[in-house]
Design a protein around this motif. Structure first.
Motif, PDB file in Angstrom:
ATOM      1  N   ARG A  86       2.547  -4.822   6.537  1.00 57.67           N
ATOM      2  CA  ARG A  86       1.365  -5.740   6.294  1.00 57.67           C
ATOM      3  C   ARG A  86       1.345  -5.083   4.936  1.00 57.67           C
ATOM      4  O   ARG A  86       0.831  -4.494   4.525  1.00 57.67           O
ATOM      5  N   HIS A  87       1.004  -6.809   4.667  1.00 61.65           N
ATOM      6  CA  HIS A  87       1.665  -6.776   2.393  1.00 61.65           C
ATOM      7  C   HIS A  87       1.228  -7.821   1.789  1.00 61.65           C
ATOM      8  O   HIS A  87       1.571  -8.482   1.275  1.00 61.65           O
ATOM      9  N   GLN A  88      -0.151  -8.800   2.889  1.00 58.12           N
ATOM     10  CA  GLN A  88      -0.386  -9.648   2.128  1.00 58.12           C
ATOM     11  C   GLN A  88      -1.277  -8.983   0.958  1.00 58.12           C
ATOM     12  O   GLN A  88      -1.408  -8.095   0.827  1.00 58.12           O
ATOM     13  N   LYS A  89      -2.231 -10.506   0.359  1.00 56.46           N
ATOM     14  CA  LYS A  89      -2.356  -9.948  -0.935  1.00 56.46           C
ATOM     15  C   LYS A  89      -4.171  -9.230  -0.616  1.00 56.46           C
ATOM     16  O   LYS A  89      -4.270  -8.007  -1.303  1.00 56.46           O
ATOM     17  N   ALA A  90      -4.968  -9.455   0.417  1.00 57.20           N
ATOM     18  CA  ALA A  90      -5.306  -9.004   1.361  1.00 57.20           C
ATOM     19  C   ALA A  90      -5.351  -7.367   1.466  1.00 57.20           C
ATOM     20  O   ALA A  90      -6.282  -6.767   1.258  1.00 57.20           O
ATOM     21  N   ASP A  91      -4.201  -7.105   2.127  1.00 50.66           N
ATOM     22  CA  ASP A  91      -3.874  -5.775   2.186  1.00 50.66           C
ATOM     23  C   ASP A  91      -3.892  -5.051   1.085  1.00 50.66           C
ATOM     24  O   ASP A  91      -4.147  -3.485   1.306  1.00 50.66           O
ATOM     25  N   ARG A  92      -3.633  -5.851   0.202  1.00 50.51           N
ATOM     26  CA  ARG A  92      -2.714  -4.671  -1.035  1.00 50.51           C
ATOM     27  C   ARG A  92      -3.766  -3.955  -1.724  1.00 50.51           C
ATOM     28  O   ARG A  92      -4.656  -3.172  -2.007  1.00 50.51           O
ATOM     29  N   VAL A  93      -5.119  -5.201  -1.715  1.00 51.82           N
ATOM     30  CA  VAL A  93      -6.193  -5.261  -2.327  1.00 51.82           C
ATOM     31  C   VAL A  93      -6.734  -4.417  -1.410  1.00 51.82           C
ATOM     32  O   VAL A  93      -7.631  -2.744  -2.203  1.00 51.82           O
ATOM     33  N   TRP A  94      -7.465  -3.681  -0.191  1.00 48.78           N
ATOM     34  CA  TRP A  94      -8.001  -2.971   0.578  1.00 48.78           C
ATOM     35  C   TRP A  94      -6.877  -1.631   0.708  1.00 48.78           C
ATOM     36  O   TRP A  94      -7.978  -0.931   0.915  1.00 48.78           O
ATOM     37  N   ALA A  95      -5.631  -1.768   0.367  1.00 47.93           N
ATOM     38  CA  ALA A  95      -5.142  -0.227   0.347  1.00 47.93           C
ATOM     39  C   ALA A  95      -5.220   0.840  -1.226  1.00 47.93           C
ATOM     40  O   ALA A  95      -6.107   1.557  -0.939  1.00 47.93           O
ATOM     41  N   MET A  96      -5.462  -0.258  -2.372  1.00 44.28           N
ATOM     42  CA  MET A  96      -5.873   0.227  -3.249  1.00 44.28           C
ATOM     43  C   MET A  96      -7.579   0.669  -3.351  1.00 44.28           C
ATOM     44  O   MET A  96      -7.730   1.703  -3.745  1.00 44.28           O
ATOM     45  N   MET A  97      -8.168   0.321  -3.175  1.00 44.86           N
ATOM     46  CA  MET A  97     -10.122   0.433  -2.016  1.00 44.86           C
ATOM     47  C   MET A  97      -9.458   1.151  -1.979  1.00 44.86           C
ATOM     48  O   MET A  97     -10.620   2.319  -1.981  1.00 44.86           O
ATOM     49  N   GLN A  98      -8.914   1.216  -0.741  1.00 43.83           N
ATOM     50  CA  GLN A  98      -8.921   2.775  -0.078  1.00 43.83           C
ATOM     51  C   GLN A  98      -8.438   4.227  -0.831  1.00 43.83           C
ATOM     52  O   GLN A  98      -8.335   5.431  -0.311  1.00 43.83           O
ATOM     53  N   GLY A  99      -8.147   3.890  -2.027  1.00 49.81           N
ATOM     54  CA  GLY A  99      -7.710   5.059  -2.503  1.00 49.81           C
ATOM     55  C   GLY A  99      -5.734   5.658  -2.858  1.00 49.81           C
ATOM     56  O   GLY A  99      -5.473   5.755  -3.429  1.00 49.81           O
ATOM     57  N   ALA A 100      -5.497   4.395  -2.084  1.00 49.65           N
ATOM     58  CA  ALA A 100      -3.896   4.204  -1.931  1.00 49.65           C
ATOM     59  C   ALA A 100      -3.150   3.776  -3.392  1.00 49.65           C
ATOM     60  O   ALA A 100      -4.208   2.994  -4.441  1.00 49.65           O
ATOM     61  N   ILE A 104       4.087  -0.724  -0.376  1.00 46.06           N
ATOM     62  CA  ILE A 104       5.535  -1.247  -0.319  1.00 46.06           C
ATOM     63  C   ILE A 104       5.521  -1.533   0.995  1.00 46.06           C
ATOM     64  O   ILE A 104       5.213  -0.946   2.166  1.00 46.06           O
ATOM     65  N   ALA A 105       6.210  -2.824   0.952  1.00 48.27           N
ATOM     66  CA  ALA A 105       6.461  -3.438   2.245  1.00 48.27           C
ATOM     67  C   ALA A 105       7.981  -3.201   2.995  1.00 48.27           C
ATOM     68  O   ALA A 105       8.702  -2.921   2.065  1.00 48.27           O
ATOM     69  N   LYS A 106       7.341  -2.874   4.687  1.00 50.90           N
ATOM     70  CA  LYS A 106       8.710  -3.246   5.503  1.00 50.90           C
ATOM     71  C   LYS A 106       9.125  -4.168   5.892  1.00 50.90           C
ATOM     72  O   LYS A 106       8.010  -4.876   5.235  1.00 50.90           O
TER      73      LYS A 106
END
Length: 120
Positions: A86-100, A104-106
């Protein structure tokens, strides 16, 4: 910060092996977990310097585990790097919001994993 201990978390044994292989040249101690709950428990017990974690896992997923780590006083300062399909822009934004700190994309190249270590 010198990275000496790394926790990797993925429910796929193949992906765990790929991460281990990517980190082999670092000479770091590499710990493994196969789900979010196990990752949180190992992080509390072992205090790794960094965590590489999948997002999509049965039970406690990577997002929930990251929030738990972020909110616990013993683990709040451990950087979490998601490694996920899961590495779309929305996934990246949500990941950062969770504290990541990163996502890195698989599939990944080993250098993508080791390059992240140089930033900490």
């Amino acid at each position: 910060m010198a990275i000496q201990k790394i926790l990797i978390c993925d429910d796929s044994q193949t992906d765990l092996a790929n991460l281990k292989n990517a980190l082999q040249s670092t000479q770091c101690v590499v710990l493994t977990a196969s789900n979010g709950d196990e990752a949180v428990e190992k992080a509390k017990a072992e205090r790794p310097d960094i965590i590489f974690m999948d997002i999509i896992m049965p039970g406690t997923d990577g997002y929930a585990a990251c929030r738990t780590l972020r909110d616990h006083p013993m683990t709040k300062d451990i950087p979490v790097i998601f490694v996920s399909s899961r590495h779309q822009k929305a996934d990246r934004v949500w990941a950062m919001m969770q504290g990541a700190k990163n996502l890195i994309a698989k599939p990944f190249e080993p250098a993508e994993i080791t390059d992240v270590l140089a930033t900490f």
